[in-house]
Design a protein around this motif. Structure first.
Motif, short mmCIF file in Angstrom:
data_model
loop_
_atom_site.label_atom_id
_atom_site.label_comp_id
_atom_site.label_asym_id
_atom_site.label_seq_id
_atom_site.Cartn_x
_atom_site.Cartn_y
_atom_site.Cartn_z
N LEU A 159 -4.53 0.32 -6.34
CA LEU A 159 -5.87 -0.28 -5.52
C LEU A 159 -5.42 -0.23 -3.88
O LEU A 159 -4.32 -0.89 -3.77
N ALA A 160 -6.46 -0.07 -3.35
CA ALA A 160 -6.31 0.26 -1.83
C ALA A 160 -5.25 1.08 -1.24
O ALA A 160 -5.25 1.24 0.14
N ASP A 161 -4.58 1.93 -2.20
CA ASP A 161 -3.83 2.95 -1.44
C ASP A 161 -4.75 4.01 -0.98
O ASP A 161 -5.86 4.23 -1.20
N LYS A 162 -4.11 4.56 0.15
CA LYS A 162 -4.71 5.62 0.93
C LYS A 162 -4.53 7.11 0.30
O LYS A 162 -3.29 7.18 0.09
N VAL A 163 -5.48 7.93 0.65
CA VAL A 163 -5.20 9.20 -0.05
C VAL A 163 -5.68 10.30 0.95
O VAL A 163 -6.88 10.20 1.44
N PHE A 164 -4.95 11.35 1.13
CA PHE A 164 -5.39 12.32 1.75
C PHE A 164 -6.01 13.52 0.92
O PHE A 164 -5.73 13.74 -0.28
N ILE A 165 -7.38 13.90 1.34
CA ILE A 165 -7.95 14.83 0.43
C ILE A 165 -7.58 16.26 1.03
O ILE A 165 -7.83 16.62 2.00
N TYR A 166 -6.83 16.98 0.13
CA TYR A 166 -6.29 18.28 0.48
C TYR A 166 -7.05 19.28 -0.23
O TYR A 166 -7.03 19.47 -1.46
N HIS A 167 -7.46 20.15 0.64
CA HIS A 167 -8.15 21.51 0.11
C HIS A 167 -7.25 22.61 -0.31
O HIS A 167 -6.66 22.83 0.48
N SER A 168 -7.26 22.91 -1.53
CA SER A 168 -6.61 24.29 -1.71
C SER A 168 -7.38 25.37 -2.52
O SER A 168 -8.59 25.03 -2.93
N MET A 171 0.83 -1.20 -0.17
CA MET A 171 -0.01 -0.13 0.07
C MET A 171 0.76 1.08 -0.05
O MET A 171 1.83 1.28 0.80
N ALA A 172 0.40 2.37 -0.66
CA ALA A 172 1.26 3.51 -0.74
C ALA A 172 0.25 4.45 -0.34
O ALA A 172 -0.93 4.43 -0.14
N TYR A 173 0.80 5.86 0.01
CA TYR A 173 0.00 7.13 0.43
C TYR A 173 0.21 8.09 -0.47
O TYR A 173 1.20 8.37 -0.83
N TRP A 174 -0.96 8.71 -0.41
CA TRP A 174 -0.96 10.01 -1.38
C TRP A 174 -1.52 11.11 -0.89
O TRP A 174 -2.50 10.99 0.08
N LEU A 175 -1.47 12.31 -1.49
CA LEU A 175 -2.01 13.51 -1.11
C LEU A 175 -2.82 14.08 -2.55
O LEU A 175 -1.96 14.30 -3.53
N PHE A 176 -3.94 14.14 -2.51
CA PHE A 176 -4.75 14.81 -3.85
C PHE A 176 -5.33 16.17 -3.40
O PHE A 176 -6.18 16.20 -2.70
N LYS A 177 -4.60 17.23 -4.31
CA LYS A 177 -5.04 18.55 -3.96
C LYS A 177 -6.42 18.44 -4.73
O LYS A 177 -6.61 18.42 -6.00
N THR A 178 -7.44 19.34 -4.35
CA THR A 178 -8.69 19.80 -4.95
C THR A 178 -9.02 21.06 -4.26
O THR A 178 -8.62 21.61 -3.17
N GLU A 179 -9.90 21.77 -5.35
CA GLU A 179 -10.33 23.11 -4.92
C GLU A 179 -11.93 22.50 -4.33
O GLU A 179 -12.66 22.10 -5.19
N PRO A 180 -12.38 22.76 -3.06
CA PRO A 180 -13.28 22.13 -2.49
C PRO A 180 -14.79 22.87 -3.07
O PRO A 180 -15.84 22.09 -2.85
N GLU A 181 -14.54 23.76 -3.64
CA GLU A 181 -15.86 24.51 -4.36
C GLU A 181 -16.06 23.85 -5.59
O GLU A 181 -17.37 23.80 -6.06
N VAL A 182 -15.13 23.24 -6.02
CA VAL A 182 -15.15 22.29 -7.67
C VAL A 182 -15.57 20.93 -7.04
O VAL A 182 -16.55 20.24 -7.51
N PHE A 183 -14.73 20.30 -5.95
CA PHE A 183 -15.03 19.09 -5.71
C PHE A 183 -14.18 18.61 -4.37
O PHE A 183 -12.94 18.85 -4.70
N GLY A 184 -14.65 18.63 -3.21
CA GLY A 184 -13.93 18.38 -2.12
C GLY A 184 -14.54 17.21 -1.35
O GLY A 184 -15.32 16.30 -1.76
N ILE A 185 -14.10 16.95 -0.28
CA ILE A 185 -14.25 15.87 0.81
C ILE A 185 -15.94 15.94 0.98
O ILE A 185 -16.31 14.46 0.82
N ASP A 186 -16.58 16.89 1.08
CA ASP A 186 -18.04 16.79 1.12
C ASP A 186 -18.70 16.13 -0.05
O ASP A 186 -19.58 15.40 -0.03
N HIS A 187 -18.18 16.63 -1.17
CA HIS A 187 -18.82 16.22 -2.41
C HIS A 187 -18.72 14.70 -2.52
O HIS A 187 -19.89 13.67 -2.80
N LEU A 188 -17.49 14.26 -2.04
CA LEU A 188 -17.15 12.74 -2.24
C LEU A 188 -18.04 11.90 -1.18
O LEU A 188 -18.55 10.76 -1.67
N GLN A 189 -18.20 12.56 -0.11
CA GLN A 189 -19.07 12.01 1.09
C GLN A 189 -20.56 11.73 0.64
O GLN A 189 -21.10 10.70 0.85
N ARG A 190 -20.97 12.70 -0.35
CA ARG A 190 -22.25 12.72 -0.67
C ARG A 190 -22.70 11.72 -2.18
O ARG A 190 -23.92 11.56 -2.41
#
Length: 159
Positions: free
Chosen positions: A46-55, A1-20
């Protein structure tokens, strides 16, 4: 397993969007940087963990966690002339851009801010603390992943 950080603009697509989302799963598409594309195509698995990072927002930082549920495959938006991510040089026979599917795992009660991340002495290799690192997809060393996760969850619990 590897670990990642994915940057996103929360107004476009953020953790709340993914949760819904139905099944809390969504393709991570629209990446148009070759180094980030190479990560998606060749290394994110597959199965890698990702931090969702709001920018590009008021509260910049790590907002939650997702898991990769489908490894790299061609981003179909590159073939759609109506898409903002259309690439006339791409074809189904020779795709240029890739995506992965991610599934919501956890939203932190509070964003672990970039300022807090930079103040952590054990965080030195993760791209967001390096000057000039602007990739939307970046690896996170395992030891740093765990330190960031602990900091984010302790912060949420008021510790």
């Amino acid at each position: 397993m590897a670990y990642w950080l994915f940057k996103t603009e929360p107004e476009v697509f953020g953790i709340d969007h993914l949760q819904r989302r139905p099944a809390q799963t969504e393709p991570w598409d629209g990446v148009r940087n070759y180094q980030a594309r190479n990560f998606l195509r060749d290394e994110v698995a597959l199965a890698d963990k990702v931090f969702i990072y709001h920018s590009s927002c008021k509260r910049v930082g790590i907002a939650g966690v997702a898991e990769v549920v489908r490894a790299g495959y061609p981003d179909t938006s590159q073939f759609d002339p109506e898409s903002a991510y259309f690439d006339p040089k791409a074809s189904p026979q020779s795709p240029r851009w890739y995506r992965v599917d991610v599934k919501f795992v956890e939203k932190f009660d509070q964003v672990l801010s970039l300022q807090d991340i930079k103040a952590m002495p054990q965080i030195s290799q993760t791209g967001v603390v390096k000057k000039g690192s602007r990739l939307s997809i970046m690896p996170v060393p395992e030891t740093e992943w765990h330190a960031l996760y602990v900091a984010a969850t302790r912060r949420a619990n008021g510790r």
